[in-house]
Structure formats: C-alpha cells, structure tokens
Design an enzyme around this catalytic site. Structure first.
Site, PDB file in Angstrom:
ATOM      1  N   ASP A   1       0.814  -1.224   0.000  1.00 34.14           N
ATOM      2  CA  ASP A   1       0.000   0.000   0.000  1.00 34.14           C
ATOM      3  C   ASP A   1       0.844   1.269   0.000  1.00 34.14           C
ATOM      4  O   ASP A   1       0.300   2.373  -0.107  1.00 34.14           O
ATOM      5  CB  ASP A   1      -0.996   0.005   1.173  1.00 34.14           C
ATOM      6  CG  ASP A   1      -0.347  -0.207   2.524  1.00 34.14           C
ATOM      7  OD1 ASP A   1       0.796  -0.681   2.578  1.00 34.14           O
ATOM      8  OD2 ASP A   1      -1.017   0.077   3.552  1.00 34.14           O
TER       9      ASP A   1
ATOM     10  N   HIS B   1       7.403  -0.585  13.296  1.00 34.02           N
ATOM     11  CA  HIS B   1       6.408  -1.354  12.550  1.00 34.02           C
ATOM     12  C   HIS B   1       6.842  -2.817  12.542  1.00 34.02           C
ATOM     13  O   HIS B   1       7.875  -3.167  13.109  1.00 34.02           O
ATOM     14  CB  HIS B   1       6.297  -0.790  11.128  1.00 34.02           C
ATOM     15  CG  HIS B   1       5.099  -1.267  10.366  1.00 34.02           C
ATOM     16  ND1 HIS B   1       3.874  -1.496  10.958  1.00 34.02           N
ATOM     17  CD2 HIS B   1       4.934  -1.561   9.043  1.00 34.02           C
ATOM     18  CE1 HIS B   1       3.014  -1.896  10.041  1.00 34.02           C
ATOM     19  NE2 HIS B   1       3.628  -1.958   8.876  1.00 34.02           N
TER      20      HIS B   1
ATOM     21  N   HIS C   1      -3.663   7.508   6.645  1.00 33.13           N
ATOM     22  CA  HIS C   1      -3.464   6.054   6.639  1.00 33.13           C
ATOM     23  C   HIS C   1      -4.544   5.338   7.451  1.00 33.13           C
ATOM     24  O   HIS C   1      -4.262   4.583   8.387  1.00 33.13           O
ATOM     25  CB  HIS C   1      -2.062   5.706   7.160  1.00 33.13           C
ATOM     26  CG  HIS C   1      -1.615   4.342   6.753  1.00 33.13           C
ATOM     27  ND1 HIS C   1      -1.804   3.231   7.548  1.00 33.13           N
ATOM     28  CD2 HIS C   1      -0.994   3.882   5.641  1.00 33.13           C
ATOM     29  CE1 HIS C   1      -1.321   2.155   6.954  1.00 33.13           C
ATOM     30  NE2 HIS C   1      -0.818   2.534   5.780  1.00 33.13           N
TER      31      HIS C   1
END
Length: 308
Positions: free
Chosen positions: A65, A141, A269
């Site tokens: 993405d 992340h 996001h």
C-alpha cells in the site's frame, strides 16, 4: 515556503473515495514524493500537479500500500520525456525491491539513483539547497520502516549597518546573504556572520505512518508546523489490534502531537474499516485540539512566521 499535498490517505486497500498512501512536497522548484501507493497518479492529476519534475521519491517501507503505484508512475514519467536522474530513498533492500517492480517498466529514458537509509537515522540534502534538510528516522512497525522530517532553515536578517561598518562592498552582500564566504583579491575574507543576525525560525514538517507510538517520533516531530501521522483506527476497542499489527489509533497519534508540541496534526493512513474518521475527532481533539481528519488532496502552503 513549502507546498504540501496529502495525495492518498488510505491504508491496506484503496477505496472509491480514498487512494493509498502518498505525500507530495514542493520547495523552490523541487518536488519530493513520499510513498507511492495505488492511485497516486490519479491524485496528482486531480491536484493539477505533474509527476515529471519529481526529483526524489522516498519510501517509508515496502508494504504494497506504500509502493504499488511505483511502476505506473515511472512509466508516466518516462512518457513525459523525462531524462533527468531520479533519486530514490528507502530502507535496506531498496534497489532490489525497485528492480523487481520494474519488471513491468524495464526501459526508462532516465537513470535511477539509489540511497539506502543506514542505521536508525539518516540525513539528506536536496542538490544545491543546503537550507532544506530531509531526515529519515526509524519507527516501530512489523518490518523496517522510517518516518521523514523536513526542515527549511532560515538565515538571520541582513544587517546593512554591519556590512558598511566592516567596509564590505555592496557587490558581496548578496553572496554573503546566501551563506557564501568571500575571499577578495587583496586578501580579505568576509563571512556571513559578519552581516547576518541570529538564525530565524524555519519551517518543520514531519510525516509518519505504520508505527506504534515512540519517543523517537515525538523527538523528531518536536515543534513541527505540520505533523502528518497515521490514525489507523478510531474505534477504542481496536487498540489491541493496533498493538498486534504495529499501528496506532487516532488517540495515540493525538497524544504524540501533544507531547511534541506541534502546531497542527493531519491524520492519515486509515483502515478500510474506518469509514468516517471525523466521527472520532471529538475525543482526539480533547487530547490535541488542532487535530484534523485529512482527506485525499488536502493541501497547505507552509510559510515563514512573518509571511503567514
């Protein structure tokens, strides 16, 4: 001044009214794209900005993405007869990932240069523009991921009286104002500090997606004029899901904005399940008042304080 446009605000998958992640920043004729999710080209068209003059593409990480729109973007730039080199910046593995995506865009009329980010932080400059600094910093992340901070420095005011007192000819004033050191034929040296006052407040922009809250984000976003931050989830019951997937909620983003003392925060996001982010704004604003649930195409021109 810096032009900023949040081209896409979606995470995971595009929606009819929400493209995937991308941010465009323009300064002094230079353009920087951060991430290039699906739909980025359409978003650029809607904004009326061209992909041809993009000088640098930065990637936060290599989830689809954030990078799936790259092959089409490269082909469009090539079809626009671009010949200037394109600089790409990203985490380790950048060249391997881009070359894999270029299987469907193998021939381009311009070269690609690569800069892989080393360590927890890395700083870059736009060619010929030392006043515009770009810093990548590691976030948290489930794969290697970086946020980006951009700072436009501003020199102090030119002091005419100081220039005259130092016997500096007027032909040297402009170069000194630009930060150059002057060596004259008769052996004299003039430096910018002889004619400039103290540095003035510049412009600070910070961009973060796909991370848990970290002190590093707060540090790099400190006093930002604009903090663009992931707000993946708004539903309070999805906090545990955010923790498991290394994302954050709207409220966690607001807490970081408050700690960092930023002027304004745009949320971005969003999860596909977050149909209407504005629904959750009241609670976020209780934490940080100047929180905005951004939509695709939201743009602003950041100016120096006395020019706003």
């Amino acid at each position: 001044m810096i032009d900023v446009c949040l081209l896409g605000t979606g995470g995971m998958m595009p929606l009819p009214n929400r493209y995937l992640t991308a941010l465009m920043v323009r300064y002094n004729g230079k353009s920087i794209l951060i991430d290039c999710g699906e739909g980025t080209q359409i978003a650029l068209k809607k904004k009326g900005w061209s992909p041809k003059p993009i000088d640098m593409i930065c990637f936060t990480h290599y989830h689809a993405d954030h990078i799936s729109g790259l092959p089409g973007m490269l082909l469009t730039m090539g079809n626009a007869e671009r010949t200037e080199p394109l600089l790409m910046v990203g985490p380790k593995g950048l060249e391997r990932v881009v070359k894999a995506l270029r299987t469907i865009a193998p021939e381009l009329p311009f070269p690609i240069e690569y800069h892989e980010i080393n360590g927890d932080e890395d700083e870059l400059l736009l060619p010929g523009m030392p006043e515009f600094r770009i810093k990548a910093f590691k976030v948290n992340h489930n794969i290697l991921c970086y946020g980006y901070s951009m700072e436009l420095d501003r020199k102090g005011k030119f002091n005419v009286e100081a220039a005259k007192a130092n016997g500096i000819e007027q032909k040297y004033w402009n170069p000194l104002q630009k930060g150059e050191i002057i060596h004259t034929e008769d052996g004299r040296t003039y430096t910018p500090d002889m004619v400039l006052g103290e540095d003035r407040k510049g412009i600070h922009l910070t961009y973060v997606t796909d991370s848990r809250p970290t002190e590093g984000i707060v540090k790099n976003a400190e006093k930002s004029d604009l903090f663009i931050c992931e707000g993946m989830y708004g539903e309070p019951e999805k906090l545990q899901k955010a923790r498991e997937n290394r994302h954050m909620t709207i409220y966690e983003a607001a807490e970081m904005a408050k700690k960092a003392g930023v002027k304004e925060m745009w949320l971005t996001h969003y999860s596909p399940s977050l149909v209407n982010p504005k629904e959750y704004l009241p609670k976020a604003k209780e934490i940080f008042g100047n929180t905005i649930a951004a939509k695709d195409g939201r743009a602003i021109t950041l100016r120096f304080e006395d020019e706003a």
